[in-house]
Design a protein around this motif. Structure first.
Motif, PDB file in Angstrom:
ATOM      1  N   ARG A  50       0.838  -1.200   0.000  1.00  0.00           N
ATOM      2  CA  ARG A  50       0.000   0.000   0.000  1.00  0.00           C
ATOM      3  C   ARG A  50       0.869   1.244   0.000  1.00  0.00           C
ATOM      4  O   ARG A  50       2.050   1.204   0.312  1.00  0.00           O
ATOM      5  CB  ARG A  50      -0.914   0.029   1.223  1.00  0.00           C
ATOM      6  N   ARG A  51       0.231   2.347  -0.290  1.00  0.00           N
ATOM      7  CA  ARG A  51       0.926   3.623  -0.316  1.00  0.00           C
ATOM      8  C   ARG A  51       1.287   4.084   1.097  1.00  0.00           C
ATOM      9  O   ARG A  51       0.538   3.848   2.047  1.00  0.00           O
ATOM     10  CB  ARG A  51      -0.022   4.651  -0.936  1.00  0.00           C
ATOM     11  N   GLN A  52       2.427   4.746   1.216  1.00  0.00           N
ATOM     12  CA  GLN A  52       2.834   5.293   2.511  1.00  0.00           C
ATOM     13  C   GLN A  52       1.957   6.496   2.846  1.00  0.00           C
ATOM     14  O   GLN A  52       1.589   7.270   1.965  1.00  0.00           O
ATOM     15  CB  GLN A  52       4.290   5.741   2.443  1.00  0.00           C
ATOM     16  N   ARG A  53       1.669   6.651   4.103  1.00  0.00           N
ATOM     17  CA  ARG A  53       0.890   7.791   4.568  1.00  0.00           C
ATOM     18  C   ARG A  53       1.740   8.614   5.513  1.00  0.00           C
ATOM     19  O   ARG A  53       2.349   8.077   6.438  1.00  0.00           O
ATOM     20  CB  ARG A  53      -0.361   7.294   5.283  1.00  0.00           C
ATOM     21  N   SER A  54       1.793   9.906   5.280  1.00  0.00           N
ATOM     22  CA  SER A  54       2.589  10.811   6.092  1.00  0.00           C
ATOM     23  C   SER A  54       1.679  11.924   6.605  1.00  0.00           C
ATOM     24  O   SER A  54       1.084  12.667   5.827  1.00  0.00           O
ATOM     25  CB  SER A  54       3.722  11.393   5.243  1.00  0.00           C
ATOM     26  N   ILE A  55       1.600  12.040   7.934  1.00  0.00           N
ATOM     27  CA  ILE A  55       0.707  13.012   8.561  1.00  0.00           C
ATOM     28  C   ILE A  55       1.553  14.043   9.305  1.00  0.00           C
ATOM     29  O   ILE A  55       2.326  13.689  10.193  1.00  0.00           O
ATOM     30  CB  ILE A  55      -0.252  12.313   9.544  1.00  0.00           C
ATOM     31  N   PRO A  56       1.438  15.324   8.950  1.00  0.00           N
ATOM     32  CA  PRO A  56       2.208  16.354   9.660  1.00  0.00           C
ATOM     33  C   PRO A  56       1.809  16.428  11.130  1.00  0.00           C
ATOM     34  O   PRO A  56       0.625  16.407  11.459  1.00  0.00           O
ATOM     35  CB  PRO A  56       1.842  17.656   8.944  1.00  0.00           C
ATOM     36  N   LEU A  57       2.818  16.478  11.996  1.00  0.00           N
ATOM     37  CA  LEU A  57       2.558  16.611  13.436  1.00  0.00           C
ATOM     38  C   LEU A  57       2.749  18.047  13.908  1.00  0.00           C
ATOM     39  O   LEU A  57       1.875  18.619  14.549  1.00  0.00           O
ATOM     40  CB  LEU A  57       3.492  15.704  14.235  1.00  0.00           C
ATOM     41  N   HIS A  58       3.920  18.602  13.588  1.00  0.00           N
ATOM     42  CA  HIS A  58       4.259  19.920  14.144  1.00  0.00           C
ATOM     43  C   HIS A  58       5.505  20.462  13.457  1.00  0.00           C
ATOM     44  O   HIS A  58       6.329  19.691  12.964  1.00  0.00           O
ATOM     45  CB  HIS A  58       4.510  19.781  15.651  1.00  0.00           C
ATOM     46  N   SER A  59       5.632  21.772  13.423  1.00  0.00           N
ATOM     47  CA  SER A  59       6.847  22.425  12.927  1.00  0.00           C
ATOM     48  C   SER A  59       7.450  23.247  14.054  1.00  0.00           C
ATOM     49  O   SER A  59       6.745  24.022  14.702  1.00  0.00           O
ATOM     50  CB  SER A  59       6.536  23.361  11.761  1.00  0.00           C
ATOM     51  N   ILE A  60       8.732  23.049  14.277  1.00  0.00           N
ATOM     52  CA  ILE A  60       9.449  23.835  15.282  1.00  0.00           C
ATOM     53  C   ILE A  60      10.122  24.990  14.561  1.00  0.00           C
ATOM     54  O   ILE A  60      10.963  24.788  13.688  1.00  0.00           O
ATOM     55  CB  ILE A  60      10.495  22.972  16.015  1.00  0.00           C
ATOM     56  N   LYS A  61       9.734  26.190  14.916  1.00  0.00           N
ATOM     57  CA  LYS A  61      10.258  27.388  14.235  1.00  0.00           C
ATOM     58  C   LYS A  61      11.645  27.782  14.722  1.00  0.00           C
ATOM     59  O   LYS A  61      12.357  28.482  14.030  1.00  0.00           O
ATOM     60  CB  LYS A  61       9.295  28.568  14.421  1.00  0.00           C
ATOM     61  N   ARG A  62      12.010  27.331  15.890  1.00  0.00           N
ATOM     62  CA  ARG A  62      13.323  27.651  16.453  1.00  0.00           C
ATOM     63  C   ARG A  62      14.357  26.732  15.799  1.00  0.00           C
ATOM     64  O   ARG A  62      14.503  25.573  16.161  1.00  0.00           O
ATOM     65  CB  ARG A  62      13.288  27.453  17.967  1.00  0.00           C
ATOM     66  N   HIS A  63      15.101  27.246  14.854  1.00  0.00           N
ATOM     67  CA  HIS A  63      16.011  26.453  14.019  1.00  0.00           C
ATOM     68  C   HIS A  63      17.412  26.400  14.634  1.00  0.00           C
ATOM     69  O   HIS A  63      18.369  26.970  14.122  1.00  0.00           O
ATOM     70  CB  HIS A  63      16.055  27.044  12.603  1.00  0.00           C
ATOM     71  N   GLU A  64      17.513  25.689  15.765  1.00  0.00           N
ATOM     72  CA  GLU A  64      18.786  25.510  16.465  1.00  0.00           C
ATOM     73  C   GLU A  64      18.937  24.027  16.800  1.00  0.00           C
ATOM     74  O   GLU A  64      18.037  23.432  17.393  1.00  0.00           O
ATOM     75  CB  GLU A  64      18.813  26.315  17.768  1.00  0.00           C
ATOM     76  N   LEU A  65      20.083  23.441  16.444  1.00  0.00           N
ATOM     77  CA  LEU A  65      20.286  22.012  16.677  1.00  0.00           C
ATOM     78  C   LEU A  65      20.237  21.632  18.151  1.00  0.00           C
ATOM     79  O   LEU A  65      19.748  20.565  18.502  1.00  0.00           O
ATOM     80  CB  LEU A  65      21.608  21.550  16.064  1.00  0.00           C
ATOM     81  N   GLU A  66      20.749  22.486  19.017  1.00  0.00           N
ATOM     82  CA  GLU A  66      20.719  22.189  20.447  1.00  0.00           C
ATOM     83  C   GLU A  66      19.278  22.070  20.941  1.00  0.00           C
ATOM     84  O   GLU A  66      18.946  21.183  21.724  1.00  0.00           O
ATOM     85  CB  GLU A  66      21.456  23.262  21.269  1.00  0.00           C
ATOM     86  N   TYR A  67      18.426  22.977  20.471  1.00  0.00           N
ATOM     87  CA  TYR A  67      17.015  22.944  20.869  1.00  0.00           C
ATOM     88  C   TYR A  67      16.332  21.706  20.304  1.00  0.00           C
ATOM     89  O   TYR A  67      15.556  21.047  20.997  1.00  0.00           O
ATOM     90  CB  TYR A  67      16.308  24.216  20.399  1.00  0.00           C
ATOM     91  N   LEU A  68      16.630  21.364  19.045  1.00  0.00           N
ATOM     92  CA  LEU A  68      16.054  20.160  18.444  1.00  0.00           C
ATOM     93  C   LEU A  68      16.479  18.919  19.220  1.00  0.00           C
ATOM     94  O   LEU A  68      15.657  18.041  19.498  1.00  0.00           O
ATOM     95  CB  LEU A  68      16.489  20.028  16.979  1.00  0.00           C
ATOM     96  N   GLU A  69      17.740  18.848  19.592  1.00  0.00           N
ATOM     97  CA  GLU A  69      18.242  17.690  20.339  1.00  0.00           C
ATOM     98  C   GLU A  69      17.531  17.544  21.681  1.00  0.00           C
ATOM     99  O   GLU A  69      17.118  16.449  22.070  1.00  0.00           O
ATOM    100  CB  GLU A  69      19.754  17.825  20.525  1.00  0.00           C
ATOM    101  N   THR A  70      17.355  18.633  22.387  1.00  0.00           N
ATOM    102  CA  THR A  70      16.644  18.619  23.667  1.00  0.00           C
ATOM    103  C   THR A  70      15.190  18.201  23.474  1.00  0.00           C
ATOM    104  O   THR A  70      14.659  17.376  24.227  1.00  0.00           O
ATOM    105  CB  THR A  70      16.698  20.015  24.321  1.00  0.00           C
TER     106      THR A  70
END
Length: 111
Positions: A50-70
């Motif tokens: 079957r086809r893959q389904r991808s559902i958006p959850l959220h976008s983090i606007k703060r574009h910093e790797l340290e914040y993403l890692e946390t």
């Protein structure tokens, strides 16, 4: 928990309760959206044939790797699904220096 983790957890839990099925592959895709300067999270499900389904959850606007890692460390306490990273070529985690995206992006997101 920061507010981004709370939003991710709330949306993920609602989807998980509604969509969980056996013999389906589930994962969380994290995309470095360099155009918008954000990190986008998707809940993905795929069943053989079957086809893959991808559902958006959220976008983090703060574009910093340290914040993403946390944020990811906190979100991993909510779900133990596989995490797949896209558009992170050559970038490394600040905590231990490991590559974020080990394989180059492919046409098959589950490869």
């Amino acid at each position: 928990m920061n507010t981004d983790v709370k939003i991710l957890a709330e949306k993920f839990n609602a989807l998980w309760e509604h969509h969980f099925e056996f013999k389906v592959r589930y994962q969380i895709r994290v995309v470095d959206n360099k155009v918008d300067g954000s990190y986008d999270f998707y809940f993905e499900q795929s069943r053989q044939g079957r086809r893959q389904r991808s559902i958006p959850l959220h976008s983090i606007k703060r574009h910093e790797l340290e914040y993403l890692e946390t944020t990811l460390k906190q979100f991993r306490q909510v779900t133990q699904l596989t995490y797949v990273f896209a558009n992170f070529e050559g970038q490394r985690w600040h905590s231990d220096g490991r590559l974020i995206q080990r394989k180059p992006a492919s046409a098959d997101p589950f490869a």
